[in-house]
Design a protein around this motif. Structure first.
Motif, short mmCIF file in Angstrom:
data_model
loop_
_atom_site.label_atom_id
_atom_site.label_comp_id
_atom_site.label_asym_id
_atom_site.label_seq_id
_atom_site.Cartn_x
_atom_site.Cartn_y
_atom_site.Cartn_z
N LEU A 100 0.81 -1.22 0.00
CA LEU A 100 0.00 0.00 0.00
C LEU A 100 0.84 1.27 0.00
CD1 LEU A 100 -2.69 -1.23 2.53
CD2 LEU A 100 -2.76 -1.29 0.03
N GLU A 101 2.15 1.12 -0.10
CA GLU A 101 3.06 2.25 -0.20
C GLU A 101 3.50 2.39 -1.66
OE1 GLU A 101 4.22 4.44 2.05
OE2 GLU A 101 3.03 3.59 3.68
N PRO A 102 3.57 3.61 -2.19
CA PRO A 102 3.94 3.76 -3.61
C PRO A 102 5.42 3.54 -3.91
CG PRO A 102 3.53 5.89 -2.61
CD PRO A 102 3.18 4.87 -1.58
N VAL A 103 6.28 3.59 -2.87
CA VAL A 103 7.71 3.40 -3.09
C VAL A 103 8.13 2.10 -2.42
CG1 VAL A 103 10.01 4.34 -2.70
CG2 VAL A 103 8.11 5.88 -3.16
N VAL A 104 8.73 1.21 -3.21
CA VAL A 104 9.18 -0.09 -2.71
C VAL A 104 10.67 -0.22 -3.01
CG1 VAL A 104 8.94 -2.58 -2.97
CG2 VAL A 104 6.93 -1.14 -3.05
N THR A 105 11.42 -0.68 -2.02
CA THR A 105 12.85 -0.92 -2.18
C THR A 105 13.11 -2.41 -2.09
OG1 THR A 105 13.31 1.19 -1.11
CG2 THR A 105 15.13 -0.37 -1.28
N VAL A 106 13.84 -2.94 -3.08
CA VAL A 106 14.20 -4.35 -3.10
C VAL A 106 15.73 -4.42 -3.01
CG1 VAL A 106 14.13 -6.51 -4.41
CG2 VAL A 106 12.20 -4.92 -4.53
N ASN A 107 16.23 -5.04 -1.96
CA ASN A 107 17.67 -5.27 -1.79
C ASN A 107 17.96 -6.71 -2.16
OD1 ASN A 107 18.20 -2.67 -0.71
ND2 ASN A 107 17.41 -3.34 1.26
N LEU A 108 18.74 -6.92 -3.21
CA LEU A 108 19.11 -8.26 -3.66
C LEU A 108 20.58 -8.53 -3.37
CD1 LEU A 108 17.42 -8.77 -7.15
CD2 LEU A 108 16.93 -9.96 -5.04
N ALA A 114 27.60 -14.13 -0.19
CA ALA A 114 27.16 -12.97 -0.98
C ALA A 114 28.36 -12.21 -1.54
CB ALA A 114 26.30 -12.06 -0.13
N ARG A 115 28.38 -12.08 -2.87
CA ARG A 115 29.48 -11.38 -3.55
C ARG A 115 29.01 -10.08 -4.17
NH1 ARG A 115 30.63 -16.53 -6.73
NH2 ARG A 115 29.72 -15.27 -8.36
N LEU A 116 27.70 -9.97 -4.38
CA LEU A 116 27.19 -8.80 -5.08
C LEU A 116 25.84 -8.41 -4.48
CD1 LEU A 116 27.45 -6.85 -7.53
CD2 LEU A 116 26.22 -8.55 -8.86
N SER A 117 25.66 -7.15 -4.18
CA SER A 117 24.40 -6.64 -3.66
C SER A 117 23.99 -5.43 -4.46
CB SER A 117 24.52 -6.24 -2.19
OG SER A 117 24.80 -7.34 -1.40
N ARG A 118 22.68 -5.27 -4.61
CA ARG A 118 22.18 -4.10 -5.32
C ARG A 118 20.83 -3.72 -4.75
NH1 ARG A 118 21.93 -2.97 -11.73
NH2 ARG A 118 21.34 -0.81 -11.57
N ARG A 119 20.59 -2.42 -4.68
CA ARG A 119 19.32 -1.89 -4.19
C ARG A 119 18.54 -1.33 -5.37
NH1 ARG A 119 19.54 1.91 0.77
NH2 ARG A 119 19.71 -0.15 1.67
N PHE A 120 17.30 -1.79 -5.52
CA PHE A 120 16.41 -1.30 -6.57
C PHE A 120 15.27 -0.55 -5.89
CE2 PHE A 120 18.35 -5.16 -8.18
CZ PHE A 120 18.71 -4.82 -9.46
N VAL A 121 14.89 0.58 -6.44
CA VAL A 121 13.74 1.33 -5.95
C VAL A 121 12.69 1.34 -7.04
CG1 VAL A 121 12.91 3.56 -5.11
CG2 VAL A 121 15.18 2.76 -4.47
#
Length: 161
Positions: A100-108, A114-121
């Motif tokens: 129900l929030e218009p902004v979602v953050t996905v941290n992969l 873990a060798r690689l992380s990225r944050r998607f908004v």
């Protein structure tokens, strides 16, 4: 001269001590959900020759606004990419609950360990905007025909005179 030799020796030593480079990386991403729906996020991941990425080597954290979605309600799936070669997979992240929030953050985080992380908004479209985008994507021959709009009571504008 001695100082230059010492700097060269230290640089060479540091170059030999670095970890190996991996070709694991992200390419494109997409969000297929709208506001009030469960998250349906996907990100393409490129792999190097001989690399394999299993579901146990992928972790996802989802934030709806400032609130963290319970990890038990976040699901990760790794599928081979259908549109490209063998060096790419698609990571899908879904949630059980509607957001129900218009902004979602996905941290992969990818890799074991873990060798690689990225944050998607991602910005979730409200239902009316999402429906308009879907209607625009339907080819004209498949779209249902709407009756012609009539405005009999419309006041004539300056261009009608």
């Amino acid at each position: 001269m001695r100082r230059a030799l010492a700097v060269f020796a230290a640089g060479s030593l540091l170059a030999l001590c670095t970890s190996p480079a991996f070709s694991l990386g992200f390419s494109r991403s997409a969000n297929h959900a709208g506001l009030g729906q469960g998250l349906d996020f996907s990100a393409a991941v490129t792999l190097g020759p001989g690399e394999v990425l299993g579901e146990k080597c992928v972790a996802a954290e989802v934030l709806a606004g400032e609130n963290r979605v319970e990890p038990a309600k976040v699901h990760v799936r790794v599928d081979p990419a259908s549109t490209s070669g063998p060096g790419e997979v698609v990571v899908h992240v879904t949630t059980d609950d509607a957001l129900l929030e218009p902004v979602v953050t996905v941290n992969l985080s990818l890799g074991c360990p873990a060798r690689l992380s990225r944050r998607f908004v991602a910005f979730l479209d409200p239902p009316l905007i999402r429906e308009a985008k879907l209607a625009a994507a339907v080819p004209a021959e498949d779209a249902p025909s709407a009756p012609a709009a009539t405005c009999a009571a419309a006041r004539p504008g300056p261009w009608d005179r």
